[in-house]
Motif scaffolding. Structure first.
Motif, mmCIF file in Angstrom:
data_model
loop_
_atom_site.group_PDB
_atom_site.id
_atom_site.type_symbol
_atom_site.label_atom_id
_atom_site.label_comp_id
_atom_site.label_asym_id
_atom_site.label_seq_id
_atom_site.Cartn_x
_atom_site.Cartn_y
_atom_site.Cartn_z
ATOM 1 N N GLY A 68 0.704 -1.391 -0.119
ATOM 2 C CA GLY A 68 -0.021 0.019 0.161
ATOM 3 C C GLY A 68 0.643 1.349 0.075
ATOM 4 O O GLY A 68 0.171 2.422 -0.070
ATOM 5 N N VAL A 69 2.144 1.120 0.061
ATOM 6 C CA VAL A 69 2.743 2.311 0.060
ATOM 7 C C VAL A 69 2.790 3.095 -1.274
ATOM 8 O O VAL A 69 2.989 2.445 -2.291
ATOM 9 C CB VAL A 69 4.454 1.929 0.310
ATOM 10 N N PRO A 70 2.478 4.202 -1.238
ATOM 11 C CA PRO A 70 2.443 5.192 -2.466
ATOM 12 C C PRO A 70 3.786 5.117 -3.338
ATOM 13 O O PRO A 70 4.718 5.209 -2.656
ATOM 14 C CB PRO A 70 1.941 6.580 -2.151
ATOM 15 N N ILE A 104 5.350 7.019 -4.831
ATOM 16 C CA ILE A 104 6.177 8.513 -4.712
ATOM 17 C C ILE A 104 7.030 8.221 -3.377
ATOM 18 O O ILE A 104 8.270 8.616 -3.663
ATOM 19 C CB ILE A 104 5.473 9.667 -4.698
ATOM 20 N N ILE A 105 6.427 7.672 -2.398
ATOM 21 C CA ILE A 105 7.319 7.641 -1.190
ATOM 22 C C ILE A 105 8.384 6.622 -1.355
ATOM 23 O O ILE A 105 9.496 6.723 -0.862
ATOM 24 C CB ILE A 105 6.513 6.988 -0.275
ATOM 25 N N ILE A 159 -5.055 2.182 -2.122
ATOM 26 C CA ILE A 159 -4.625 3.031 -1.017
ATOM 27 C C ILE A 159 -3.313 4.032 -1.488
ATOM 28 O O ILE A 159 -3.276 5.204 -1.268
ATOM 29 C CB ILE A 159 -4.083 2.354 0.384
ATOM 30 N N GLY A 160 -2.500 3.438 -2.170
ATOM 31 C CA GLY A 160 -1.138 3.875 -2.533
ATOM 32 C C GLY A 160 -1.220 4.524 -3.967
ATOM 33 O O GLY A 160 -0.214 5.112 -4.118
ATOM 34 N N GLU A 161 -2.550 4.463 -4.592
ATOM 35 C CA GLU A 161 -2.324 5.079 -5.939
ATOM 36 C C GLU A 161 -2.530 6.316 -5.924
ATOM 37 O O GLU A 161 -3.052 7.143 -5.219
ATOM 38 C CB GLU A 161 -3.941 4.577 -6.588
ATOM 39 N N THR A 162 -1.267 7.024 -6.819
ATOM 40 C CA THR A 162 -1.176 8.277 -7.033
ATOM 41 C C THR A 162 -1.755 9.200 -8.008
ATOM 42 O O THR A 162 -2.656 9.903 -7.806
ATOM 43 C CB THR A 162 0.314 8.667 -6.479
ATOM 44 N N MET A 163 -1.256 8.745 -8.995
ATOM 45 C CA MET A 163 -1.552 9.713 -10.136
ATOM 46 C C MET A 163 -2.717 9.696 -10.656
ATOM 47 O O MET A 163 -3.516 10.916 -10.823
ATOM 48 C CB MET A 163 -0.615 9.141 -11.464
ATOM 49 N N THR A 168 -5.263 11.567 -8.206
ATOM 50 C CA THR A 168 -5.002 13.030 -7.792
ATOM 51 C C THR A 168 -5.543 13.834 -8.982
ATOM 52 O O THR A 168 -5.939 15.238 -9.065
ATOM 53 C CB THR A 168 -3.518 13.301 -7.675
ATOM 54 N N ALA A 173 -1.626 10.001 -0.727
ATOM 55 C CA ALA A 173 -0.806 10.006 -1.933
ATOM 56 C C ALA A 173 -0.845 11.133 -2.837
ATOM 57 O O ALA A 173 0.208 11.443 -3.267
ATOM 58 C CB ALA A 173 -1.057 8.505 -2.374
ATOM 59 N N ILE A 227 0.898 14.216 -1.297
ATOM 60 C CA ILE A 227 2.393 14.064 -1.230
ATOM 61 C C ILE A 227 2.842 14.349 -2.805
ATOM 62 O O ILE A 227 3.896 15.205 -2.863
ATOM 63 C CB ILE A 227 3.028 12.837 -0.930
ATOM 64 N N ALA A 228 2.395 13.682 -3.831
ATOM 65 C CA ALA A 228 2.603 13.795 -5.053
ATOM 66 C C ALA A 228 2.505 15.260 -5.563
ATOM 67 O O ALA A 228 3.450 15.766 -6.311
ATOM 68 C CB ALA A 228 1.526 12.984 -6.038
ATOM 69 N N ASN A 229 1.559 15.972 -5.201
ATOM 70 C CA ASN A 229 1.171 17.320 -5.759
ATOM 71 C C ASN A 229 2.341 18.377 -5.048
ATOM 72 O O ASN A 229 2.593 19.183 -5.864
ATOM 73 C CB ASN A 229 -0.065 17.896 -5.395
ATOM 74 N N GLY A 281 3.220 10.538 5.026
ATOM 75 C CA GLY A 281 3.336 9.015 4.544
ATOM 76 C C GLY A 281 3.527 8.079 5.744
ATOM 77 O O GLY A 281 3.060 6.838 5.376
ATOM 78 N N LEU A 332 0.354 6.835 6.682
ATOM 79 C CA LEU A 332 -0.490 6.044 5.458
ATOM 80 C C LEU A 332 -0.089 4.619 6.042
ATOM 81 O O LEU A 332 -0.901 3.441 5.533
ATOM 82 C CB LEU A 332 0.050 6.202 4.210
ATOM 83 N N ASP A 392 -1.853 21.556 -7.322
ATOM 84 C CA ASP A 392 -0.743 21.204 -6.920
ATOM 85 C C ASP A 392 0.168 22.607 -6.712
ATOM 86 O O ASP A 392 -0.374 23.738 -7.064
ATOM 87 C CB ASP A 392 -0.311 20.551 -7.898
ATOM 88 N N SER A 393 1.217 22.309 -6.039
ATOM 89 C CA SER A 393 2.139 23.362 -5.839
ATOM 90 C C SER A 393 2.563 24.062 -7.014
ATOM 91 O O SER A 393 3.132 23.144 -7.898
ATOM 92 C CB SER A 393 3.403 23.024 -4.762
ATOM 93 N N LYS A 449 -5.360 20.071 -11.682
ATOM 94 C CA LYS A 449 -3.994 19.741 -11.502
ATOM 95 C C LYS A 449 -3.182 20.225 -12.477
ATOM 96 O O LYS A 449 -3.361 19.904 -13.697
ATOM 97 C CB LYS A 449 -3.993 18.228 -11.300
#
Lengths: 280, 337, 363
Positions: free
Chosen positions: A116-118, A120-121, B254-258, B261, B282, B285-287, B305, B308, C177-178, C215
Motif C-alpha cells: 500500500g505504500v504510494p 512516490i514514497i 490506498i497507494g495509488e497516486t497519479m 490526484t 498519496a 504528497i505527489a502534488n 506518508g 499512511l 498542486d504546488s 491539477k
C-alpha cells in the motif's frame, strides 16, 4: 415433497441468476477495457509511425519520438525484475513453507503493508539512499525503486499459490526420497508456476506504468542511454511530461506512447504465459 | 486420502488444519540435509530483507518527519487545516479521503472481480476464457497517468452528465448523494480505483480458484449441488487466497497516486457527500512534494506518508477480519449442506 | 511445458528482438548518450514553465555543439532549487528566485541568471461574450477571495461597459498542486490586495478560500474550457494553445493591458531600477504605461564556483548562447525576451562564473 420441489426450483433459480451475474461481470470488465483502449487508440493512433518508435524527443513542432524511452523502460523493467522478482518469490516461498511462526506472521503483515505504500514514497526513499550519496540520478536507482514495488506483489501471490499446491504432491515426492529443497524447487514451484507467473506479470504491469518512483531516481533524458549510472528516459515519465504540456502534438504523442507501452506489456505477458502454461 | 478424520469437516478447515500442521513440523525440526539448510537460509534471508527494507523505510520517514512530529504531536491526526503558507498542517482530511476512496473502490471491485474470476474458471468455455483473461489483465498494464487522463476526459463528464444527477434524483435524501455535481469528486476517484484494482483481484482469484482440486467440485456435483452451489464450496476452499487477492487490491487502491490526484478535486475537506472533492495522502504528497521548500512543510508531508503506513495496517487488519468472519460462515454452511 | 523446438523458436525470437533494439538505438538521429571521448554531459532540472523553450534551446544548441549533451527535466521550481542545493544536477531552474535562507544553506554561492519572461493570464469561460473582458486588480482579488460572486456584479460591469454579462455565479478555478505559476499569481494578489496578503499570503500552495481545483496548468485549462462561467489563471502558452480568451488587466499606471509579449518585456524593463544586483526580483504589478502586471522572470541557477572545468565551460558557453541567440526562439513559443539592460547584467553574472578562481568565459 412439495417443499422439496420448491426448494429445488429456488436453487435452480439462484443458479441461473448467479450464472448470469458473473457473466455480466466479465462482460462489464471487458467492455470497460475496450472503452479505455479505444479512447487511447482514438487519441494516439495518428502519432504512431516508424520515426515515433525510434527517434528521440524533439522540441514541439519538430516531431520526435519515444525510442529512448522504450529502451529506457526496457532496461528499467528488466533490471527491476532481476532484482525484485527473485527476492519476492523467494520471500513468498519462505512464507508458504516456513512461515507459520511469529517471524512469518510479522513478515506477512509487513509485506501487506508494503503493497500500500504510494510509489512516490518509494521513490523518495530510494532517492535518499542511492541518489543523494552518489550525487547523481541513475538507471540503477530507478530500477531499485521499481523493484521495491514489485517485491511485495510477487511475495504475496507466490505465497498464496504455493499454499494451494495439493499436499499429496509434496507427500508423494517426499515418499520417493527427495530432500525438502528438491521437493519445493522441483515439484511445488513448477506446480504453482502459472500462479507465480501471474504475480510476476501483475508486478511487471504495475511498475511499467509507474511515473512517481522514477521522477527522483531515473529522472529522464533526451538521449539513448545504456549505462546504469546515468539517468534514463522511460515511457511513463515521457507520457506524463507530454500529457501535462499545452501542445496538442505532444498530447497525441502521449496517447500513442501509451498504446506502445500496453502492446509491449501484452507481448511480455504472452511470452511468459507461453513458458509457464500447464501441460495437463 | 486420510482426511476423513472428523465427522464431515468442512473442506476449508480440514485442508487448513493439515497445512498448518505441515508448517509447524517444518519450523520446529531440521532435516539434517545440507541442501535443505542452505535452501532454507536463502529463503529466510530474502524474507528478512523484505522486513529490513520496510523497517528502513519507516525509520527514514520517521527521521525526516521529526519536526512535524514534535510540533504537532497527536493533534496532527485530528487537525483539519492544511495551510502551507502559514505552516499549519493536519492529516484528518487526507486520512478520510484515502480510506473512503479505497472503501468505495473495494465495494465495487471485489464483487466485480469475483464475478469475473468465477466466470472465467467455472463457467466460460475454454476457448473464450483465455482471451478474456488476457483482456482483463491488460487493464493492469494501463499506466496510472493514462487512467487519470481518461478519468478527466471521459469518465468524469459521463458521471457528471448522466450518473450522478440520476443518483441525486433517485436517492438524493441520502447525505452521500447531495451537493453540486461536478464530476471531479470522491465518487469518480472511487470508480477509477475500482477499475484499476479489478484486474489485480480477478487475476489472483482466478489462479486461486483454478488451483482448487477438481475432486472438490466433483464431490459436490455428485451430491446433487447446482453449479452455483459447487462454486460456493470452491470459494470456501479458496478463502485465504481470495483474502490475499483483496489485500493486494487494497494496497493498490490506498497507494495509488497519479490517477486519483487528477479526478478527486484535491480539496482538503471532509464532507459526507460522495459528490464533493476530497484529497488522499498519496495525492497531496505527489502534488506538493516537489515544490515543498521549508522544513516543517516537508516534514509534514513525510509524516503523512508515515500515517499512511498506519492506515494501511489498520485497513488491512479490518479487511482480514471481515474475510475471516465471512469464511467462518461459509464453512459452516458447507458443513450443513 | 512447451516442446524443445518451441522453446528454441521463442528464444530465437527474443534474441532477434534484443538485436533489433540495439540496432535501433545505434541508428537514431541524435548522438546517443554513449560517452565517447571529448563529450561533456550536463544535467539540468527545475521549472516546468520554461520547459518547452529550454527543450528548443537544447536541441538547437546541440546541433551547433554535437559533443555537448545537455539534459533538462521539468520537475518544478522547488525541485530545481532542491536538486541544485544537493548538487545532483549541474544547473537548476526556477520561476521564483531562491529565498535568503535557501541561498545561505547552499554549499556554495548560487547565481541567478534570468533567461526569459512569462505571463500569468486570467482566462474565463463565458458564453456569448466575445470581446476580451477587462479587470481591475481589486476586482480580481475579490473574485478569488470569494467576495464577488456573480458575473454581473457592479464592479465587473464598471470596467466592461457595453458587454452584456450573464447573471451567473462565478466558479473560480485554481491550482491544486504546488506551482511557481501560483506563486507569481499570489504574489501579485498580495501586492494589490491587503486583505489577500493578510488572510492568504503568497506562496506555491495557498489555502484557497473558494473555487474548484485543477491539477497543473493543463488541469485548470481543461476545467475552464469544459465548465461554463468559470474563471482561472494559467500560463500564457496554455491559453493561446487552447484558444481560451485572456483578460486585460489594469496595471499600476491605470491602463488596461493585454498579456502580449511586448507588455511582459515592458514590465521587466520598467522594473530595472528596482532590480537588485543579484537579479532576484519580483516584477508583478510593475509601473509603466504598457507593462503587464502579472509577469515574471524565470531563472537558471548555477554555482558561481564550478568544480569541473570542462562542465563549467560548457555551461557558461550554453548560458551565453541562451541569453543571446536563444532569445530569437522565444516569441514563437509565447515567451517574452529579456530587455537589453537585463541581458547585459546577465552577461556580467555569467562572466563571473569561475573554476578554481579563474573565470570560465574568455578562455
Amino acid at each position: 415433497m412439495a417443499s422439496a420441489a420448491r426448494q429445488n426450483s429456488r436453487r435452480l433459480l439462484t443458479n441461473r441468476v448467479m450464472t448470469t451475474l458473473t457473466a455480466a461481470c466479465a462482460f462489464l470488465a471487458v467492455v470497460v477495457l475496450l472503452l479505455i483502449l479505444s479512447y487511447i487508440a482514438y487519441r494516439g493512433i495518428t502519432a504512431i509511425n516508424w520515426q515515433f518508435l525510434t527517434d528521440t524527443p524533439k522540441p514541439v513542432g519538430e516531431g520526435g519520438g519515444i525510442g529512448n524511452a522504450i529502451v529506457g523502460s526496457f532496461l528499467l523493467i528488466s533490471l527491476a525484475s532481476v532484482i525484485g522478482l527473485p527476492i519476492g518469490i523467494a520471500a513468498g516461498v519462505y512464507l508458504a513453507e516456513f512461515g507459520a511462526g511469529w517471524f512469518g506472521h510479522i513478515v506477512r503483515f509487513v509485506t501487506d503493508t508494503l503493497t500500500g505504500v504510494p510509489s512516490i514514497i518509494v521513490g523518495v526513499f530510494v532517492y535518499a539512499i542511492i541518489v543523494l550519496p552518489q550525487k547523481h540520478f541513475s538507471t540503477l536507482a530507478g530500477a531499485v525503486a521499481l523493484a521495491l514495488i514489485m517485491i511485495p506483489i510477487a511475495a504475496r501471490t507466490t505465497e498464496e499459490m504455493i499454499r494451494l499446491v495439493p499436499l499429496s504432491l509434496r507427500e508423494g515426492a517426499l515418499a520417493l526420497g527427495a530432500p525438502q529443497w528438491k521437493v519445493t524447487l522441483g515439484v511445488v514451484i513448477p506446480a504453482a508456476a502459472s500462479g507465480i507467473a501471474t504475480g510476476a506479470m501483475l508486478a511487471v504491469a504495475r511498475v511499467s506504468g509507474e511515473t512517481a518512483p522514477l521522477l527522483f531516481t531515473a529522472f529522464g533524458s533526451r538521449f539513448f542511454n545504456w549505462y546504469l549510472d546515468k539517468p534514463t528516459a522511460s515511457m511513463p515519465v515521457q507520457i506524463y511530461n507530454y500529457a501535462i504540456s499545452p501542445y496538442d502534438e505532444w498530447h497525441a504523442q502521449a496517447w500513442a506512447a501509451t498504446l506502445v507501452l500496453m502492446t509491449l506489456i501484452l507481448i511480455i505477458n504472452i511470452i511468459v504465459r507461453f513458458f509457464t502454461r500447464k501441460k495437463f | 486420502m486420510a482426511d476423513s478424520q472428523t465427522s464431515l469437516p468442512s473442506p476449508a478447515s480440514s485442508f487448513g488444519a493439515r497445512f498448518r500442521a505441515w508448517g509447524r513440523r517444518r519450523v520446529l525440526s531440521s532435516t539434517g540435509n545440507t541442501g535443505d539448510t542452505i535452501f532454507r537460509a536463502v529463503l529466510f534471508f530474502c524474507a528478512l530483507l523484505l522486513l529490513l527494507i520496510v523497517m528502513a523505510m519507516v525509520v527514514s520517514m520517521a527521521t525526516n518527519s521529526k519536526l512535524s512530529l514534535d510540533k504537532f504531536g497527536f493533534g496532527f491526526l485530528t487537525s483539519r487545516t492544511w495551510n502551507p503558507i502559514q505552516d499549519e498542517f493536519g492529516a484528518l482530511p487526507f486520512i478520510y479521503g484515502t480510506v473512503m476512496s479505497s472503501v468505495i473502490a473495494l465495494v465495487i471491485a471485489v464483487p466485480l472481480s469475483l464475478g469475473v474470476a468465477i466466470f472465467l474458471v467455472e463457467q466460460s468455455p475454454r476457448r473464450l476464457a483465455r482471451p478474456i483473461a488476457f483482456l482483463v489483465e491488460l487493464l493492469a498494464a494501463i499506466p496510472s497517468v493514462v487512467y487519470g487522463l481518461w478519468g478527466i476526459f471521459v469518465l468524469a463528464p459521463f458521471l457528471r452528465e448522466h450518473v450522478e444527477p440520476w443518483l441525486q434524483r433517485s436517492f438524493g435524501w441520502l447525505p452521500i448523494f447531495q451537493g453540486t455535481v461536478t464530476g471531479i469528486d470522491l465518487f469518480t476517484a472511487g470508480i477509477i480505483l475500482a477499475i484499476m484494482v479489478t484486474p489485480i483481484i480477478s487475476s489472483v482469484v482466478r489462479d486461486v480458484l483454478a488451483a482448487v482440486p477438481t475432486s472438490q467440485r466433483e464431490a459436490a456435483l455428485a451430491l446433487g449441488a447446482t453449479k452455483w452451489e459447487t462454486t460456493r464450496i470452491v470459494l470456501a476452499n479458496a478463502a485465504s487466497g481470495i483474502a490475499g487477492a483483496i489485500i493486494l487490491g487494497l494496497g493498490r487502491a490506498i497507494g495509488e497516486t497519479m490517477a486519483v490526484t487528477m479526478v478527486i478535486g484535491n480539496r482538503p475537506e471532509i464532507s459526507t457527500s460522495l459528490f464533493k472533492p476530497s484529497y488522499t495522502i498519496a495525492s497531496v504528497i505527489a502534488n506538493e512534494f516537489t515544490e515543498a521548500t521549508g522544513n516543517l512543510y516537508l516534514n509534514s508531508l513525510i509524516e503523512l506518508g508515515l500515517i499512511l503506513f498506519l492506515v494501511t495496517f489498520i485497513v488491512n487488519g479490518v479487511a482480514k477480519l471481515l474475510v475471516w468472519s465471512v469464511t467462518r460462515k461459509t464453512s459452516g454452511t458447507a458443513r450443513a449442506a | 511445458m512447451p516442446s524443445p523446438s518451441q522453446t528454441a523458436l521463442v528464444k530465437r525470437c527474443l534474441l532477434f528482438l534484443l538485436g533489433l533494439t540495439l540496432f535501433l538505438a545505434g541508428c537514431s538521429g541524435q548522438q546517443g548518450g554513449v560517452g565517447a571521448g571529448g563529450q561533456v554531459r550536463l544535467q539540468g532540472a527545475g521549472a516546468s514553465f520554461p520547459n518547452p523553450l529550454y527543450q528548443k534551446w537544447l536541441s538547437e544548441y546541440g546541433k551547433l555543439n554535437a559533443n555537448v549533451l545537455i539534459d533538462y527535466q521539468s520537475i518544478g521550481s522547488g525541485g530545481g532549487i532542491k536538486q541544485i542545493k544537493e548538487q545532483t544536477i549541474d544547473f537548476g531552474a526556477s520561476d521564483a528566485p531562491m529565498k535568503d535562507e535557501d541561498l545561505k544553506s547552499a554549499p556554495g554561492e548560487i547565481l541567478h541568471i534570468p533567461t526569459v519572461l512569462g505571463a500569468v493570464v486570467i482566462t474565463y469561460n463565458l458564453q456569448g461574450v466575445s470581446q476580451p473582458l477587462k479587470f481591475s486588480p481589486d476586482v480580481i482579488a475579490d473574485i478569488f477571495l470569494g467576495k464577488i460572486k456573480k458575473w454581473d456584479d457592479e464592479r465587473i460591469k464598471k470596467d466592461n461597459s457595453g458587454v452584456s454579462l450573464p447573471s451567473a455565479e462565478i466558479t473560480v478555478v485554481h491550482r491544486t498542486d504546488s506551482s511557481g505559476t501560483t506563486a507569481v499569481f499570489t504574489d501579485y494578489l498580495s501586492k494589490v490586495s491587503p486583505e489577500w496578503k493578510d488572510k492568504i499570503g503568497a506562496g506555491v500552495s495557498p489555502n484557497w478560500p473558494t473555487g474548484v481545483g485543477g491539477k497543473g496548468n493543463e488541469g485548470v485549462t481543461g476545467q475552464v474550457k469544459a465548465t461554463p462561467n468559470t474563471i482561472g489563471y494559467v500560463e500564457l502558452a496554455y491559453a493561446v494553445q487552447n484558444k481560451l480568451p485572456v483578460a486585460l488587466i489594469k496595471n499600476k499606471s491605470g491602463n488596461f493591458v493585454e498579456p502580449s509579449l511586448d507588455a511582459v518585456t515592458a514590465a521587466a524593463a520598467e522594473s530595472i531600477a528596482a532590480t537588485p544586483e543579484d537579479l532576484r526580483v519580483s516584477i508583478t504589478d510593475a509601473s509603466g504605461a504598457n507593462a503587464y502586471p502579472i509577469s515574471s522572470y524565470t531563472y537558471i541557477l548555477a554555482y558561481k564556483d564550478q568544480k569541473d572545468a570542462a562542465k563549467g565551460k560548457a555551461l557558461v558557453d550554453f548560458l551565453w548562447w541562451g541569453i543571446h541567440d536563444g532569445e530569437k526562439y522565444t516569441k514563437d513559443l509565447q515567451y517574452a525576451p529579456l530587455p537589453d539592460e537585463i541581458v547585459k547584467r546577465a552577461e556580467n553574472k555569467i562572466n563571473s562564473i569561475t573554476n578554481g578562481g579563474k573565470p570560465l568565459r574568455g578562455q
